[in-house]
Design an enzyme around this catalytic site. Structure first.
Site, PDB file in Angstrom:
ATOM      1  N   ARG A   1       0.952  -1.125   0.108  1.00 52.49           N
ATOM      2  CA  ARG A   1       0.353   0.001   0.039  1.00 52.49           C
ATOM      3  C   ARG A   1       0.995   1.133   0.208  1.00 52.49           C
ATOM      4  NH1 ARG A   1      -3.316  -2.188  -1.733  1.00 52.49           N
ATOM      5  NH2 ARG A   1      -5.429  -2.881  -1.363  1.00 52.49           N
TER       6      ARG A   1
ATOM      7  N   GLU B   1      -3.556   7.621  -6.019  1.00 52.50           N
ATOM      8  CA  GLU B   1      -3.591   6.743  -7.194  1.00 52.50           C
ATOM      9  C   GLU B   1      -4.767   7.471  -7.932  1.00 52.50           C
ATOM     10  OE1 GLU B   1      -3.495   2.633  -6.278  1.00 52.50           O
ATOM     11  OE2 GLU B   1      -1.490   2.546  -5.154  1.00 52.50           O
TER      12      GLU B   1
ATOM     13  N   HIS C   1       0.048  -0.049 -10.061  1.00 50.19           N
ATOM     14  CA  HIS C   1      -0.689  -0.766  -9.299  1.00 50.19           C
ATOM     15  C   HIS C   1      -1.115  -2.132 -10.047  1.00 50.19           C
ATOM     16  CE1 HIS C   1      -3.328  -1.015  -5.320  1.00 50.19           C
ATOM     17  NE2 HIS C   1      -3.052  -2.146  -5.655  1.00 50.19           N
TER      18      HIS C   1
END
Length: 542
Positions: free
Chosen positions: A230, A259, A278
């Site tokens: 994370r 993000e 990601h």
């Protein structure tokens, strides 16, 4: 039921959902649109991009029963709000594991050998062999911070690359680490001795910005950092400072605190940082696996099955759930019976539950049974929907104190429980015979052939299956009573499924428990009450 799928989900998962529910796929909803839609939905499935905050649960008006997170981390779901609203949160913790671990290893190797930078340089027409000399992995120390599912898979693969692996995790069992050949060490030791650090912890208040100026200062000069967990676990500004100061030689990041990150982000643009958008869980296999895993968990939860992947409920392993299933039903029905025996006006404050079992205390997890008794006691007298998730919270809010005791029996521990007894103290009862000698309402039951039965009311032994509803009558023990009551019910077309009589002694008092399929009319109940030998009776709805 209606399931709202708010982010893209693999076909296999959607097919599974469509067999059971109406599926509404609405992607890229604004927070306002989500709140508007949610009141029409029983379940919501999201990935990491949708924030499921308190407003969402409040807007659902109690209809939302399940939130499914297609993936592992659940920092985008407000768990305490979910729990208060009795909404189960499930995730898909296993399908992504290998994909995330493989991506961690891919970034580790790509960073060590400058793959991304060299690729960009060749594509720009350059040939800089001397500039992109890398470092070897073999013999280096890798510190895995967070030794859960993904962390342990990364450790296993790094061992295969010839790395020396150490790990830090306050909750990891040492034997599991030893089995892989990994040494568990303190956080400070891990960061001080590592050549490479790979992060695998969830984002919680304790791990937020865990890597910061202070922790970077304790690291070995030239350390390399990989993050596929994370973004928020690293203080990104501090990382830029550590890179510029030469403390951190390189970083490879798949996740960011925001993000997508801002285009002018110093961290993303830094030439010694390798970045991916990601992609940890982004393999064809993991996407299908996650879709199926979350669809199965959501459908199971909507059917009322207890999810083994529930995040905000006590974790109850699947094999325990299977074994306890009939007792779960018994527990809830005993709670329902007990509370309906309380006379109006006396608040239920103290409940004592006794479990008789020949199993050792460690071998019997009663959290689930306690939750179901709470559900049985609270639901008939309030508008709250109670489940395993919010049972303890709801009981506490209502000042309901539930104590548990275990009675250890001799005998074989094949079945988990012999009986469950529920007592409510300091109340008056609508049905005086339900009071024990010590003045509590007392009901007891057991499971026979997989079906819950009521076996005791107050001090009277009865035996009636807890299906449908029950009429309890206390009468003078004399011939013809069963026939009299049976014929009144028959005339009113109420089907009797069971009848059982418990008595203190012949021709004294007896309690008759009658199982009925339908609810008798007020008239019928009045006629039963008018039978001269019947001293008191009560109708209990299950």
């Amino acid at each position: 039921p209606t399931v709202l799928v708010a982010e893209k989900l693999g076909e296999a998962g959607l097919t599974l959902l469509q067999e059971f529910a109406n599926v509404d796929c609405s992607y890229n909803l604004s927070p306002e649109e989500l709140c508007t839609k949610i009141s029409l939905c029983d379940a919501l499935i999201v990935r990491s991009g949708t924030k499921v905050n308190r407003e969402v649960f409040e807007s659902s008006g109690g209809r939302l029963k399940v939130v499914g997170r297609a993936g592992v981390g659940i920092d985008n779901v407000d768990l305490s709000a979910a729990t208060e609203h009795g909404c189960l949160v499930v995730n898909a913790p296993t399908a992504n594991t290998v994909a995330a671990a493989e991506h961690g290893i891919a970034l580790l190797a790509a960073m060590a050998r400058n793959v991304a930078q060299a690729d960009a340089s060749v594509k720009a027409g350059k040939w800089q062999r001397n500039k992109y000399v890398g470092v070897s992995l073999v013999g280096k120390t890798l510190a895995v911070l967070g030794f859960g599912k993904v962390g342990s898979e990364v450790a296993r693969r790094a061992k295969g690359l010839g790395m020396h692996v150490i790990a830090h995790d306050p909750y990891a069992p040492a034997d599991r680490a030893r089995a892989i050949g990994v040494e568990l060490v303190s956080f400070d030791e891990a960061i001080a001795t590592a050549d490479f650090i790979s992060l695998h912890m969830p984002l919680t208040p304790a791990t937020n910005k865990m890597l910061n100026d202070e922790t970077f200062a304790k690291m070995k000069k030239g350390v390399r950092i990989v993050n596929v967990a994370r973004g928020g676990v690293i203080d990104e500004e501090a990382l830029v400072r550590a890179l510029d100061a030469g403390i951190v030689a390189q970083a490879a990041l798949d996740v960011f605190s925001e993000e997508p990150p801002k285009q002018d982000s110093k961290l993303v643009q830094h030439e010694r940082v390798t970045v991916t958008p990601h992609l940890g869980a982004s393999t064809m296999e993991a996407q299908e696996g996650v879709a199926i895993e979350i669809a199965e968990a959501v459908v199971g939860a909507l059917k009322g099955e207890l999810a083994a992947t529930a995040v905000n409920a006590p974790m109850v392993p699947a094999e325990v759930l299977t074994e306890l299933k009939p007792y779960v039903e018994l527990a809830e029905k005993l709670g329902r019976l007990a509370v309906q025996l309380v006379a109006g006006g006396s608040g239920v404050k103290t409940v004592k539950v006794s479990y008789a079992s020949s199993r050792a205390p460690d071998d019997l997890d009663t959290r689930l049974l306690r939750a179901m008794i709470t559900k049985g006691i609270i639901e008939p007298i309030s508008d709250v929907f109670v489940n395993l998730v919010n049972a303890d919270y709801t009981a506490k809010q209502r000042g309901l104190r539930i104590t548990e005791e275990r009675i250890l029996l001799d005998g074989s521990p094949e079945s988990p429980l012999e009986s469950i007894q529920v007592q409510i103290a300091n109340v008056e009862s609508k049905f005086a015979s339900a009071m024990s000698e010590s003045g509590e309402i007392k009901v007891e039951g057991r499971v026979k052939d997989g079906i819950p039965h009521l076996t005791k009311v107050g001090s009277f032994e009865v035996d009636v299956s807890l299906e449908g509803s029950i009429i309890l009558c206390r009468q003078v023990d004399q011939p013809g009573m069963i026939g009299t009551v049976g014929s009144i019910l028959g005339e009113e077309n109420v089907n009797v499924s069971f009848m059982s009589v418990g008595r203190v002694a012949p021709r004294k008092h007896a309690v008759m428990a009658i199982g009925v399929d339908d609810q008798p009319s007020k008239e019928t109940l009045k006629r039963i009450g008018e039978v001269p030998a019947i001293e008191e009776f009560v109708f209990l709805k299950l």
